[in-house]
Design an enzyme around this catalytic site. Sequence first.
Site, PDB file in Angstrom:
ATOM      1  N   TYR A   1      32.650  12.913  22.968  1.00 23.64           N
ATOM      2  CA  TYR A   1      33.074  13.849  21.852  1.00 23.64           C
ATOM      3  C   TYR A   1      31.611  15.408  22.302  1.00 23.64           C
ATOM      4  O   TYR A   1      30.738  14.830  22.412  1.00 23.64           O
ATOM      5  CB  TYR A   1      32.714  13.149  21.271  1.00 23.64           C
ATOM      6  CG  TYR A   1      32.472  14.045  19.780  1.00 23.64           C
ATOM      7  CD1 TYR A   1      33.478  14.793  18.878  1.00 23.64           C
ATOM      8  CD2 TYR A   1      31.826  14.499  18.712  1.00 23.64           C
ATOM      9  CE1 TYR A   1      33.754  15.197  17.840  1.00 23.64           C
ATOM     10  CE2 TYR A   1      31.792  15.164  17.469  1.00 23.64           C
ATOM     11  CZ  TYR A   1      33.380  15.860  17.091  1.00 23.64           C
ATOM     12  OH  TYR A   1      33.136  16.156  15.789  1.00 23.64           O
TER      13      TYR A   1
ATOM     14  N   ASP B   1      31.117   4.138  21.797  1.00 28.77           N
ATOM     15  CA  ASP B   1      31.911   5.125  20.182  1.00 28.77           C
ATOM     16  C   ASP B   1      33.338   4.744  19.943  1.00 28.77           C
ATOM     17  O   ASP B   1      34.264   4.689  21.575  1.00 28.77           O
ATOM     18  CB  ASP B   1      31.645   6.797  21.118  1.00 28.77           C
ATOM     19  CG  ASP B   1      31.980   7.160  20.091  1.00 28.77           C
ATOM     20  OD1 ASP B   1      33.069   6.618  18.998  1.00 28.77           O
ATOM     21  OD2 ASP B   1      31.716   8.568  19.681  1.00 28.77           O
TER      22      ASP B   1
ATOM     23  N   LYS C   1      37.206   9.676  11.005  1.00 27.37           N
ATOM     24  CA  LYS C   1      38.323   9.679  11.879  1.00 27.37           C
ATOM     25  C   LYS C   1      39.660   8.470  11.009  1.00 27.37           C
ATOM     26  O   LYS C   1      40.203   8.029   9.764  1.00 27.37           O
ATOM     27  CB  LYS C   1      38.435   9.569  13.563  1.00 27.37           C
ATOM     28  CG  LYS C   1      37.259  10.639  13.722  1.00 27.37           C
ATOM     29  CD  LYS C   1      37.383  12.268  13.420  1.00 27.37           C
ATOM     30  CE  LYS C   1      36.380  12.776  13.793  1.00 27.37           C
ATOM     31  NZ  LYS C   1      35.981  12.475  14.383  1.00 27.37           N
TER      32      LYS C   1
HETATM   33  C1  LIG Z   1      34.366  13.497  15.472  1.00 28.06           C
HETATM   34  C2  LIG Z   1      33.745  12.175  16.262  1.00 28.06           C
HETATM   35  C3  LIG Z   1      32.358  12.389  15.779  1.00 28.06           C
HETATM   36  C4  LIG Z   1      31.736  12.760  15.154  1.00 28.06           C
HETATM   37  O1  LIG Z   1      32.408  12.507  13.915  1.00 28.06           O
HETATM   38  P1  LIG Z   1      31.347  13.529  12.286  1.00 28.06           P
HETATM   39  O2  LIG Z   1      32.283  12.443  11.159  1.00 28.06           O
HETATM   40  O3  LIG Z   1      32.497  14.697  12.748  1.00 28.06           O
HETATM   41  O4  LIG Z   1      30.308  13.521  11.986  1.00 28.06           O
HETATM   42  C5  LIG Z   1      31.591  10.942  17.646  1.00 28.06           C
HETATM   43  N1  LIG Z   1      32.334  10.424  18.185  1.00 28.06           N
HETATM   44  C6  LIG Z   1      33.992  10.872  18.719  1.00 28.06           C
HETATM   45  C7  LIG Z   1      34.706  10.323  19.500  1.00 28.06           C
HETATM   46  C8  LIG Z   1      34.552  11.933  17.437  1.00 28.06           C
HETATM   47  O5  LIG Z   1      36.118  11.569  16.994  1.00 28.06           O
END
Ligand SMILES: *Cc1c(COP(=O)(O)O)cnc(C)c1O
Length: 383
Positions: free
Chosen positions: A104, A176, A201
Amino acid sequence: MSDSHDFSTRAIHVGQEFDPSTGSVIPPIYQTSTFVQDGIGGFRGGYEYARSANPTRSSLETLLADLEGGAHGFSFASGLAAEDTLLRAVLKPGDHIVMGNDVYGGTHRLIDRTFTSWGIELDTVEMMNLDAVRAAVTPKTRVLWVETPSNPLMKISDIAALVEIGHAAGAIVVVDNTFASPYLQNPLAFGADAVSHSTTKYLGGHSDVLGGGLVIADDELAEKVRFLQFAVGAVSGPMDAWLTVRGIKTLALRMEKHSSNAQAIAETLVAHPAVERVYYPGLADHPGHDLAARQMRGFGGMLSLQLAGGPAAARTFAESTSLFQLAESLGGVESLIGYPTEMTHASVRGTALAVPENLVRLSVGIEGVDDLTADLLEGLARL
Ligand SMILES: *Cc1c(COP(=O)(O)O)cnc(C)c1O
């Protein structure tokens, strides 16, 4: 709620006991910043001040820990706030972090533009290439940061193998797990030390709340994170935590539908002459397909495609669908389309992490698959 219960059952019940004083099936939202003490230090249920803990946030933290199979869950104001807290808990000046070259964009930006000013060294590497990872770790490496499936090329990295490499080097391994969600993948089960989520998400799932989560197995690491969560205070508010818990109740159903919709769409797109290449782990010829089939319980709702007509075609396509709305983010019930080069990955443009300029990313929602397919085909017909 015991571990023997099904994921869907746990998603609906863990940390969500009815309110004993009223019988309210849904626990109340504790919209409060502080808690009355029965005499100095006489905390009810351990609650003192909402930066350290709030029952609505505790409910989400208990649930996240359960669904990821870890002992300790933490909830934050955003995914990046969660990442920041974890990294600060682990790193000190002079330490080194090795990160995938397809993560990301905001994660890369956080480390590259913030942590490096505090004496942290960053190297990015192709995480699918285990020899390259072995070569990148040094005695100073404290963190191996893995994102699988990755964003936006849907690369699949071997968590168990990376854990072996990371631990041999004395580093912790963080995964992640935003793209897979705990319904499709549990990195701690492969030996990872921490799981990081943007709950914005799939976990929240309705594009109506920002949040982040961490799940940690080890007590000592969890204590460091707990202290920083309290000391820095990038916590989620009660309403945000409640919305996230509410979203998680339907995670299992949603992920099944996201996955089946994305699989059908990937298969349609692969056969289309305007499409050069489709990146979806559920396709048999995707480089990470076999690994994903072993490591995950489904292939998820994210896919990317390269347009044969180049960057201009990619831009036009991203602007010409209607059900797929042009917007950043992913993982909501509604389908979204994005042009990573100028949107989610604008911060890595011109670096080694830059993404192909003819690439379009789809977050496939849970609408009717025929409607979604027709929308994409109409968009492609305009090229
Ligand atoms: C969106 C996202 C983030 C960051 O998260 P936020 O809630 O926007 O701070 C980190 N890793 C991945 C894979 C993401 O899609």
